[in-house]
Design an enzyme around this catalytic site. Structure first.
Site, PDB file in Angstrom:
ATOM      1  N   CYS A  78      -8.013  -6.874   0.166  1.00  0.00           N
ATOM      2  CA  CYS A  78      -6.918  -5.738   0.310  1.00  0.00           C
ATOM      3  C   CYS A  78      -7.632  -4.840   1.300  1.00  0.00           C
ATOM      4  O   CYS A  78      -8.729  -4.563   1.460  1.00  0.00           O
ATOM      5  CB  CYS A  78      -6.367  -5.200  -0.903  1.00  0.00           C
ATOM      6  SG  CYS A  78      -5.089  -4.120  -0.846  1.00  0.00           S
ATOM      7  N   ASP A  79      -6.762  -4.221   2.032  1.00  0.00           N
ATOM      8  CA  ASP A  79      -7.112  -3.190   3.051  1.00  0.00           C
ATOM      9  C   ASP A  79      -5.819  -2.101   2.826  1.00  0.00           C
ATOM     10  O   ASP A  79      -4.726  -2.455   2.826  1.00  0.00           O
ATOM     11  CB  ASP A  79      -7.223  -3.652   4.519  1.00  0.00           C
ATOM     12  CG  ASP A  79      -7.952  -2.410   5.005  1.00  0.00           C
ATOM     13  OD1 ASP A  79      -8.969  -2.209   4.837  1.00  0.00           O
ATOM     14  OD2 ASP A  79      -7.104  -1.978   6.307  1.00  0.00           O
TER      15      ASP A  79
END
Length: 200
Positions: A78-79
């Site tokens: 995830c970012d």
């Protein structure tokens, strides 16, 4: 007779992040990863890259890099990107950077993009981009000074942590609160289940 351990029958689950917030969010929904393996990529935005595209790209690249080291595992990457219009705000490394972020966000609405990629053994991959709108109250200079003194801003996207002291600055969220913290939990569970990971 001993009941079978369902957890032991699950394939390995790897979180491609060293973030304690993402780890805690996964644990909250009984998805404690078997391994933590940050991707350690160059996360410099490309010239002219929009915040939503950037979040999606970095999440996908993290998943690909970590999956190469764990080909038999499910990988969650995830970012989190805080954006003021088309501008990608940094994860401040200095007090001055954090001050600039808070001044920019004060009194307005901004977007938080959660780029999410889940990769299954064999290379099957699913992506999701979660967009959350956040309103920050108008900050008094004393609010900013006190928050900067706390050090909570260090390394946080946009210079604040909604799950901490900065929660007092946020009167309104439209979208996924967990995504602002660091991981869109509902979507993570959905993508894992869709790729065949036993989430129950």
């Amino acid at each position: 007779m001993t009941a079978p351990d369902c957890a032991s029958e699950r394939p390995p689950l790897v979180l491609a992040s060293a973030s304690p917030r993402r780890l805690e969010l996964m644990r909250q929904v009984a998805l404690a990863p078997d391994r933590i393996d940050p991707a350690s990529l160059d996360e410099t935005p490309a010239r002219g890259e929009l915040p939503n595209a950037y979040a999606a790209r970095v999440a996908a690249e993290k998943a690909e890099a970590v999956a190469a080291r764990h080909p038999d595992a499910f990988v969650v990457a995830c970012d989190t990107v805080v954006a003021a219009g088309r501008r990608i705000l940094p994860k401040p490394e200095t007090r001055e950077q954090a001050h600039s972020c808070l001044r920019l966000l004060s009194g307005g609405r901004h977007r938080v993009y959660g780029g999410l990629t889940v990769r299954a053994p064999g290379g099957r991959t699913a992506h999701r981009l979660v967009t959350t709108r956040v309103k920050m109250k108008r900050l008094h200079p004393d609010d900013i000074r006190s928050y900067l003194d706390s050090g909570e801003w260090d390394g946080k996207a946009g210079g604040y942590a909604i799950q901490g002291r900065a929660g007092a600055f946020i009167p309104w969220v439209n979208g996924s609160y967990p995504a602002v913290v660091g991981l869109p939990v509902c979507e993570t569970v959905q993508l894992l289940a869709g790729l065949g990971y036993p989430v129950r």
